[in-house]
Design a protein around this motif. Structure first.
Motif, PDB file in Angstrom:
ATOM      1  N   ALA A   1       0.838  -1.206   0.000  1.00 39.81           N
ATOM      2  CA  ALA A   1       0.000   0.000   0.000  1.00 39.81           C
ATOM      3  C   ALA A   1       0.871   1.253   0.000  1.00 39.81           C
ATOM      4  N   PHE A   2       0.398   2.263  -0.734  1.00 37.24           N
ATOM      5  CA  PHE A   2       0.969   3.614  -0.682  1.00 37.24           C
ATOM      6  C   PHE A   2      -0.194   4.550  -0.417  1.00 37.24           C
ATOM      7  N   LEU A   3      -0.068   5.435   0.591  1.00 40.27           N
ATOM      8  CA  LEU A   3      -1.172   6.333   0.951  1.00 40.27           C
ATOM      9  C   LEU A   3      -0.593   7.700   1.259  1.00 40.27           C
ATOM     10  N   GLY A   4      -1.078   8.734   0.568  1.00 41.26           N
ATOM     11  CA  GLY A   4      -0.570  10.073   0.865  1.00 41.26           C
ATOM     12  C   GLY A   4      -0.807  11.037  -0.277  1.00 41.26           C
ATOM     13  N   ARG A   5       0.192  11.833  -0.543  1.00 41.25           N
ATOM     14  CA  ARG A   5       0.112  12.778  -1.647  1.00 41.25           C
ATOM     15  C   ARG A   5       1.037  12.332  -2.767  1.00 41.25           C
ATOM     16  N   MET A   6       0.651  12.634  -4.011  1.00 36.52           N
ATOM     17  CA  MET A   6       1.513  12.356  -5.163  1.00 36.52           C
ATOM     18  C   MET A   6       2.491  13.515  -5.307  1.00 36.52           C
ATOM     19  N   SER A   7       3.489  13.553  -4.438  1.00 33.65           N
ATOM     20  CA  SER A   7       4.471  14.629  -4.492  1.00 33.65           C
ATOM     21  C   SER A   7       5.856  14.011  -4.337  1.00 33.65           C
ATOM     22  N   PRO A   8       6.863  14.693  -4.868  1.00 35.17           N
ATOM     23  CA  PRO A   8       8.200  14.079  -4.873  1.00 35.17           C
ATOM     24  C   PRO A   8       8.656  13.651  -3.481  1.00 35.17           C
ATOM     25  N   GLU A   9       8.328  14.457  -2.451  1.00 36.12           N
ATOM     26  CA  GLU A   9       8.859  14.127  -1.126  1.00 36.12           C
ATOM     27  C   GLU A   9       8.250  12.869  -0.530  1.00 36.12           C
ATOM     28  N   LYS A  10       7.096  12.440  -1.039  1.00 33.88           N
ATOM     29  CA  LYS A  10       6.474  11.235  -0.505  1.00 33.88           C
ATOM     30  C   LYS A  10       6.979   9.966  -1.199  1.00 33.88           C
ATOM     31  N   GLY A  11       7.725  10.118  -2.287  1.00 33.75           N
ATOM     32  CA  GLY A  11       8.375   8.975  -2.932  1.00 33.75           C
ATOM     33  C   GLY A  11       7.467   7.997  -3.649  1.00 33.75           C
ATOM     34  N   PRO A  12       6.408   8.449  -4.343  1.00 33.87           N
ATOM     35  CA  PRO A  12       5.572   7.477  -5.059  1.00 33.87           C
ATOM     36  C   PRO A  12       6.347   6.728  -6.137  1.00 33.87           C
ATOM     37  N   ASP A  13       7.330   7.401  -6.750  1.00 36.81           N
ATOM     38  CA  ASP A  13       8.149   6.724  -7.762  1.00 36.81           C
ATOM     39  C   ASP A  13       8.967   5.603  -7.137  1.00 36.81           C
ATOM     40  N   ARG A  14       9.489   5.844  -5.942  1.00 34.92           N
ATOM     41  CA  ARG A  14      10.244   4.802  -5.244  1.00 34.92           C
ATOM     42  C   ARG A  14       9.348   3.623  -4.894  1.00 34.92           C
ATOM     43  N   ALA A  15       8.119   3.919  -4.444  1.00 35.90           N
ATOM     44  CA  ALA A  15       7.194   2.840  -4.082  1.00 35.90           C
ATOM     45  C   ALA A  15       6.925   1.949  -5.288  1.00 35.90           C
ATOM     46  N   ILE A  16       6.749   2.576  -6.445  1.00 30.67           N
ATOM     47  CA  ILE A  16       6.478   1.803  -7.663  1.00 30.67           C
ATOM     48  C   ILE A  16       7.689   0.929  -8.014  1.00 30.67           C
ATOM     49  N   ALA A  17       8.875   1.502  -7.899  1.00 32.30           N
ATOM     50  CA  ALA A  17      10.083   0.736  -8.230  1.00 32.30           C
ATOM     51  C   ALA A  17      10.240  -0.465  -7.292  1.00 32.30           C
ATOM     52  N   ILE A  18       9.968  -0.266  -6.004  1.00 30.56           N
ATOM     53  CA  ILE A  18      10.093  -1.365  -5.030  1.00 30.56           C
ATOM     54  C   ILE A  18       9.107  -2.482  -5.363  1.00 30.56           C
ATOM     55  N   ALA A  19       7.852  -2.110  -5.635  1.00 30.41           N
ATOM     56  CA  ALA A  19       6.833  -3.115  -5.938  1.00 30.41           C
ATOM     57  C   ALA A  19       7.193  -3.896  -7.199  1.00 30.41           C
ATOM     58  N   LYS A  20       7.705  -3.168  -8.214  1.00 30.93           N
ATOM     59  CA  LYS A  20       8.053  -3.855  -9.465  1.00 30.93           C
ATOM     60  C   LYS A  20       9.221  -4.819  -9.236  1.00 30.93           C
ATOM     61  N   ARG A  21      10.214  -4.423  -8.450  1.00 30.20           N
ATOM     62  CA  ARG A  21      11.332  -5.324  -8.138  1.00 30.20           C
ATOM     63  C   ARG A  21      10.828  -6.605  -7.475  1.00 30.20           C
ATOM     64  N   LEU A  22       9.824  -6.461  -6.612  1.00 28.26           N
ATOM     65  CA  LEU A  22       9.300  -7.603  -5.872  1.00 28.26           C
ATOM     66  C   LEU A  22       8.277  -8.396  -6.672  1.00 28.26           C
ATOM     67  N   GLY A  23       7.771  -7.793  -7.751  1.00 28.80           N
ATOM     68  CA  GLY A  23       6.689  -8.436  -8.487  1.00 28.80           C
ATOM     69  C   GLY A  23       5.397  -8.501  -7.687  1.00 28.80           C
TER      70      GLY A  23
END
Lengths: 372, 372
Positions: free
Chosen positions: B178-200
């Motif tokens: 889960a990712f919950l918050g704002r779509m802003s650079p400081e919240k790291g939504p791009d990082r969350a996506i990368a982590i999930a993709k690495r894990l499948g």
């Protein structure tokens, strides 16, 4: 008189590019200095002034590249600094809307607050009712309409120093219409384009596009620019205004909002360029209908008015500017307000006799100017 | 104790959707009422509370459809109203950053100010140096780092009421991240996506897109959403959070800024859901590493941590939440701060004996809770 001037910290004094309030405060400071007063300007370090400068921030907020700033904190520090030195001044003149109200409750009679913005905001009446002692100055009579109960003590129109040789243009060399301001719905850029196209006259548009207006500009204005008559030249600074406005046959000012003052109208008049405006807000007060321009109700009237404006006497337009909207006229207007305040508030013991004489002297000048 | 609570006016209390400060103030009011205190909440008329409500605006500012509003005017009216009634309270607790500083200079010792935001802003040090008497509460120790000289009197972590039956989920039924918050650079939504993709692993993203973040979202995040693993479900309200967070194997919190607190971490813990966070700001204080989640330095560590998080005891995650981050824990933390203030400030003459006894009583409870 010892006068403190307190502009907001958003733009430099004067601003580098667009920015109304800080420009007017700059004009006022210089004119008061010319009239022999001791003026202290509380502002950011990028101010250029002949007044004594008290630096309260290294630079103005808007163009400061620091990634994280606090407008509120910056302005609270500003007002706190003014309060620490309040006893040095006869009059403290605020241009900061209302943020100073909690600070000077015991000294409100020695302050003057000029309201520079539109006043039809939901939260304003409550504030001006809660702090009824602060003497307020409007920048047009029309501006008062939204807060008729407030403690208005005068209307002082904006003024500017505009050297005749630099600004005045006896003939509209460019033969075009001019639009100068922001690309926002309330300034009517779409109306200006429609008027120019009806007339088949070239229109030059010098305008800032704020972040808030980007979608409006992209969706509503950009498609209208695809016409050989219309030229968009972006944001211009003070140095370019005499040529831009002086070359125009008329300034189009087809506003659709309660314009509190509208500096560009008097900038055009300084060039001798008549103004074709819509009858919102301050426009009917600033434009002398049939002398410095025309007030119109719609596009048909504006088209007619552009024809008529080209027959107006540009020298008379400039004469009206000198009488009503020079920086000196504005300074004298404010000196009248200050003198009224000091007459009503108890004089500070440190106010020397020669200051009192100077007040009388400048009041006399102001009255003379009004008759002339 | 007679306590006034002063949240900002941007969101309703509690907020309808996103909004941290007003939600925390709501939690605090209800918990203080439960502990037997007389609480007065100054807020907009859309507040829902068991405290006594003083309505200072018809509705919260952000969702008010009025076209023209003034944040400054609204908040000055709010603080003015509090000042008019200040003698009715033992403690006045502000959540309004600094706008109240000019109003209570003679009564600063009877106030408490919780700073809810990031403090690395250019203009803040000057303000907190100018008004050093206001007792300040941080919401994490890390938050103080930018203003180490300020008048800190305590750290009180945010807390929330989260009914066990509604919130706790013994198993992560959804098997997603889960990712919950704002779509802003400081919240790291791009990082969350990368982590999930690495894990499948599937990633569900519930997030608000602020106007200021629209370009970032469109240009940097939307292209990453085109993957069957990633699902963007928009902004969600409180009612949807237990199912959304409780169904997740872990909450990803890969922040890239000095997060002052991070409410979503404790919302996840209330569900028993571990948090995989980056070591910025408050995260190392809020997450008990190896118990309620993991603190990571980079994507590799985060991938490992998601595996490890799935082996954590979700009941123990919830127990830690109850002990550290319940609304009652927060209220007791603040009651300690209030009692310290009253012990240091002269008691108001109207403070009756039974109030003084209640202070002692709740202090005893607070101490007991800390030992337990």
């Amino acid at each position: 008189m010892k006068i403190a001037q307190i502009p907001p910290l958003y733009e430099a004094v004067p601003p580098r590019l667009y920015g109304g309030t800080e420009r007017v405060v700059s004009n006022l400071c210089e004119a008061l200095v010319d009239l022999g007063h001791e003026v202290t300007l509380f502002a950011s370090g990028d101010a250029r002034t002949r007044a004594e400068l008290v630096v309260v921030r290294d630079q103005a907020i808007r163009l400061d590249p620091a990634p994280l700033k606090s407008d509120m904190a910056a302005h609270l520090s500003l007002i706190s600094e003014v309060r620490a030195r309040k006893d040095e001044f006869d009059i403290i003149h605020f241009h900061t809307d209302m943020i100073h109200f909690p600070f000077f409750e015991g000294n409100a009679q020695r302050t003057v607050t000029t309201l520079h913005g539109r006043l039809d905001l939901k939260d304003l009446p409550s504030v001006y009712r809660r702090w009824p002692k602060y003497p307020l100055v409007s920048i047009s009579d029309a501006q008062r309409g939204f807060l008729p109960f407030a403690n208005w003590v005068g209307t002082v129109y904006h003024g500017m120093a505009a050297d005749l040789g630099t600004w005045f243009s006896p003939r509209p060399r460019g033969g075009y219409l001019a639009f100068l301001g922001r690309m926002s719905p309330e300034k009517g850029p779409d109306r200006a384009i429609a008027i120019a196209k009806r007339l088949g006259m070239p229109l030059k548009m010098a305008a800032k596009v704020d972040t808030a207006d980007e979608a409006y500009f992209r969706e509503r204005i950009v498609p209208l620019l695809d016409d050989p008559l219309i030229e968009f030249i972006g944001e211009i600074g003070d140095a370019q205004k005499p040529e831009f406005l002086g070359g125009a046959s008329a300034l189009l000012f087809p506003i659709d909002w309660p314009e509190p003052f509208g500096l560009v109208m008097i900038e055009a008049m300084a060039c001798g360029t008549p103004v074709v405006g819509y009858g919102c807000g301050s426009a009917p007060e600033v434009i002398d209908h049939g002398v410095t321009g025309f007030i119109c109700a719609n596009e048909d009237e504006a088209v007619e008015a552009v024809h008529a404006a080209q027959r107006l006497d540009r020298r008379e337009v400039r004469r009206r500017f000198d009488r009503r909207f020079s920086a000196t006229a504005m300074a004298r207007g404010y000196l009248d307000v200050y003198a009224d305040r000091l007459a009503k508030a108890p004089f500070a013991p440190e106010l020397a006799q020669d200051d009192a004489e100077m007040i009388e002297h400048t009041r006399g000048q102001a009255s003379f100017a009004q008759i002339a």
